[in-house]
Scaffold this motif. Structure first.
Motif, mmCIF file in Angstrom:
data_model
loop_
_atom_site.group_PDB
_atom_site.id
_atom_site.type_symbol
_atom_site.label_atom_id
_atom_site.label_comp_id
_atom_site.label_asym_id
_atom_site.label_seq_id
_atom_site.Cartn_x
_atom_site.Cartn_y
_atom_site.Cartn_z
ATOM 1 N N HIS A 19 52.085 40.790 37.049
ATOM 2 C CA HIS A 19 52.313 39.349 36.870
ATOM 3 C C HIS A 19 52.676 39.152 35.400
ATOM 4 N N LEU A 40 45.301 31.601 37.955
ATOM 5 C CA LEU A 40 44.376 32.543 38.582
ATOM 6 C C LEU A 40 42.954 32.017 38.538
ATOM 7 N N GLN A 44 38.207 36.345 38.172
ATOM 8 C CA GLN A 44 38.874 37.586 38.572
ATOM 9 C C GLN A 44 39.715 38.196 37.454
ATOM 10 N N HIS A 124 40.481 41.904 44.625
ATOM 11 C CA HIS A 124 41.398 42.271 43.542
ATOM 12 C C HIS A 124 40.957 41.640 42.235
ATOM 13 N N PHE A 126 42.270 41.277 37.877
ATOM 14 C CA PHE A 126 43.428 41.307 36.986
ATOM 15 C C PHE A 126 42.997 41.856 35.631
ATOM 16 N N GLU A 135 49.958 41.100 33.208
ATOM 17 C CA GLU A 135 48.695 41.376 33.890
ATOM 18 C C GLU A 135 48.958 42.270 35.092
ATOM 19 N N GLU A 137 47.348 43.425 38.780
ATOM 20 C CA GLU A 137 46.386 43.082 39.834
ATOM 21 C C GLU A 137 46.133 44.335 40.659
#
Length: 156
Positions: A19, A40, A44, A124, A126, A135, A137
């Motif tokens: 990302h 996001l 995470q 998941h 990041f 980033e 994931e």
């Protein structure tokens, strides 16, 4: 974008997504910026911190961006008396990454790595892809396996 982190993921044939966002040089927190620009869940998104033990060894702590690393907890996990944040130059030389773009993956030297156990709650997570504005994931299990990391409670 090819970084050492992405190369390592591809070599080990791990499933991951990248990302990208336009990094703002004035951003106060790289992690928070990633959360906002990529929309996001902040829980995470993990930051990669390099710490130095009282025996002068470097280690890596991967913690959610909105939490502070608990230095006492990480020292206990590493079985040392004290840890502090590592010197910026030393971090860049050891990892091969610039500050704000330090990925836990694809580092020049393999360091002892601890991931905050909250990562295990998610399918998941990041982490930095090895440059500001990138980033990666992936599953917490793949992250731990690739960094040979252990999970522990290391946030305040």
């Amino acid at each position: 974008v090819m970084t050492p982190a992405i190369k390592q993921l591809e070599q080990q044939k791990k499933s991951f997504k990248t990302h990208q966002y336009q990094h703002d040089a004035n951003a106060q927190s790289f992690g928070t910026e990633a959360v906002e620009k990529l929309s996001l869940n902040a829980e995470q998104v993990f930051k990669t911190l390099v710490i130095c033990t009282d025996t002068n060894q470097l280690a890596v702590a991967i913690v959610p961006v909105m939490f502070k690393l608990n230095l006492k907890a990480v020292a206990k996990t590493l079985q040392v008396k004290k840890v502090k944040m590592a010197d910026g130059n030393r971090v860049e030389v050891s990892t091969g990454y610039v500050l704000g773009g330090v990925s836990p993956l694809g580092q020049k030297k393999s360091l002892t790595t601890i991931i905050d156990k909250s990562a295990q709650r998610f399918s998941h997570v990041f982490v930095s892809g090895g440059k500001r504005g990138l980033e990666i994931e992936l599953t917490p299990q793949d992250l731990a396996q690739m960094c040979r990391a252990t999970f522990a409670d290391i946030v305040s």
